[in-house]
Scaffold this active site. Structure first.
Site, PDB file in Angstrom:
ATOM      1  N   GLU A 175      25.065 -23.873 -28.808  1.00 32.03           N
ATOM      2  CA  GLU A 175      26.637 -23.966 -29.250  1.00 32.03           C
ATOM      3  C   GLU A 175      27.465 -24.824 -28.327  1.00 32.03           C
ATOM      4  O   GLU A 175      27.837 -24.066 -27.415  1.00 32.03           O
ATOM      5  CB  GLU A 175      27.261 -22.582 -29.299  1.00 32.03           C
ATOM      6  CG  GLU A 175      28.543 -22.629 -29.760  1.00 32.03           C
ATOM      7  CD  GLU A 175      29.380 -21.400 -29.901  1.00 32.03           C
ATOM      8  OE1 GLU A 175      28.758 -20.085 -29.595  1.00 32.03           O
ATOM      9  OE2 GLU A 175      30.464 -21.032 -30.414  1.00 32.03           O
ATOM     10  N   LYS A 217      25.246 -24.926 -33.263  1.00 36.40           N
ATOM     11  CA  LYS A 217      26.701 -24.177 -34.008  1.00 36.40           C
ATOM     12  C   LYS A 217      27.945 -24.985 -33.321  1.00 36.40           C
ATOM     13  O   LYS A 217      28.314 -24.771 -32.098  1.00 36.40           O
ATOM     14  CB  LYS A 217      26.635 -22.858 -33.370  1.00 36.40           C
ATOM     15  CG  LYS A 217      28.040 -22.029 -33.368  1.00 36.40           C
ATOM     16  CD  LYS A 217      27.869 -20.382 -33.397  1.00 36.40           C
ATOM     17  CE  LYS A 217      29.163 -19.853 -33.371  1.00 36.40           C
ATOM     18  NZ  LYS A 217      28.930 -18.508 -33.281  1.00 36.40           N
TER      19      LYS A 217
HETATM   20  P1  13P Z   1      34.765 -17.965 -33.722  1.00 35.48           P
HETATM   21  O1  13P Z   1      34.293 -18.191 -35.178  1.00 35.48           O
HETATM   22  O2  13P Z   1      35.927 -16.923 -33.590  1.00 35.48           O
HETATM   23  O3  13P Z   1      35.108 -19.277 -33.010  1.00 35.48           O
HETATM   24  O4  13P Z   1      33.670 -17.322 -32.895  1.00 35.48           O
HETATM   25  C1  13P Z   1      32.246 -17.729 -32.897  1.00 35.48           C
HETATM   26  C2  13P Z   1      31.673 -17.643 -31.898  1.00 35.48           C
HETATM   27  O5  13P Z   1      30.739 -17.157 -31.676  1.00 35.48           O
HETATM   28  C3  13P Z   1      32.262 -18.343 -30.416  1.00 35.48           C
HETATM   29  O6  13P Z   1      31.345 -18.255 -29.546  1.00 35.48           O
END
Ligand code: 13P
Length: 336
Positions: A175, A217
């Site tokens: 991510e 992600k």
């Molecule tokens: P949000 O969808 O609220 O941005 O959270 C996703 C997430 O895992 C952030 O690290």
């Protein structure tokens, strides 16, 4: 197909996505304070247990990302949280980074920590039932940010983490999140997001990570929150698809977007258009935190024992997100 590829596909196939319920105790306390609920281990468990036992988990949620406290908790029905998740056919996951800290020599930028002792923690989480993991690198956009240093160090950490997760039989969610704060244009977001993602894959390849056994992600491509220009969902979808088809290697099975502070309906509408126009071979789904939980949290906070209404609200959001993965969401269905 590798074992990791099978797990990744199980999480994101058939219109399913991921519920990101891995808020640290600090973040969860803020979320609960915002709706006037006292944050205790018991209240955090009650909210999460209520969501995880909702009907829609079975059809819409292929994996749930947990925080260390939650993966160790026992529900009031006697099952552990991982057992509850597995009983709906979903897969337990775990956030394994220890948070974003100040990046030395780069004021205002962050480096995500948590590599020390990670191998041992991964083994512990595997034994608790986790089969996938999450690590979030965070970047902000301004004149000369994200810097080369932030891009490089975070990509390196994401790759080290990913190789360790795979070594221990778990699918890493990679991510790299570019925050939406700032007054930058969507084109700047596209350029910076591409640069960040490309660097991540450069490092993942150096670290010999099996790309068929990861889930990316990313953020969607948006104009900065303080920018005067507001993109249509069609433009968000077009720019997001361009960014990802240009910068993600084709071995990657799927992309699960974060919602990043968009409203739940905005995130769903954008995801729907991304899927309607998706000509890549990547599965494009959700790994939402706020966009899946916020509306249910508001309802729950009015009466924390009203399980039914909370679950109804969550079921609706999860169903809308799943429709968006199939490109079948509409405003009419949203408002039904
Ligand atoms: P949000 O969808 O609220 O941005 O959270 C996703 C997430 O895992 C952030 O690290």
């Amino acid at each position: 197909m590798s074992e990791l590829n099978i797990i990744a596909l199980k999480i994101i196939s058939n219109g399913k996505g991921i519920l990101a319920a891995d808020e640290s105790n600090g973040t969860m306390t803020k979320r609960l304070q915002d709706v006037n609920v006292l944050s205790t281990p018991e209240s955090r468990l009650l909210f999460r247990q209520t969501l995880f036992s909702s009907e829609s988990i079975k059809d819409c949620i292929g994996g749930i990302i947990l925080y260390d406290e939650t993966i160790n908790q026992i529900t009031s029905l006697g099952k552990s949280i991982p057992e509850l998740i597995l009983s709906s056919g979903s897969i337990p996951g775990i956030k394994v980074d220890t948070g974003a800290k100040e990046l030395t020599n780069s004021p205002g930028e962050k480096i995500t920590e948590g590599l020390d002792g990670l191998r041992e923690r991964l083994k512990k989480y595997y034994n608790l039932g986790a089969r996938f993991t999450k690590w979030r690198g965070v970047y902000s956009i301004s004149n000369n940010k994200p810097s080369k240093l932030a891009i490089h160090t975070n990509a390196h950490a994401l790759a080290r983490y990913s190789s360790l997760a795979q070594e221990n039989g778990m699918v890493p969610i990679v991510e790299p999140e570019i925050l939406m704060d700032g007054n930058h244009s969507a084109d700047t977001c596209l350029k910076k997001t591409s640069e960040v993602i490309e660097k991540c894959f450069e490092e993942l390849i150096i670290h010999k990570v099996d790309l068929s056994g990861i889930i990316l992600k990313p953020n969607m491509i948006l104009a900065g929150k303080q920018s005067k220009s507001k993109l249509s969902s069609e433009e968000v979808a077009e720019k997001t698809l361009k960014c990802l088809s240009d910068s993600v290697p084709t071995e990657v099975p799927g992309i699960a977007f974060l919602s990043g502070g968009q409203s739940d309906i905005e995130a769903t509408e954008n995801l729907n258009l991304i899927n309607k126009n998706n000509k890549t071979k990547f599965i494009m789904t959700y790994s939402f935190g706020r966009a899946l939980q916020q509306s249910a949290l508001k309802i729950w906070s009015k009466n924390i024992n009203d399980i039914k209404e909370t679950q109804n609200t969550f079921n609706h959001r999860a169903t809308m997100c799943s429709l968006a993965v199939k490109g079948k969401w509409s405003k009419k269905l949203e408002n039904k």
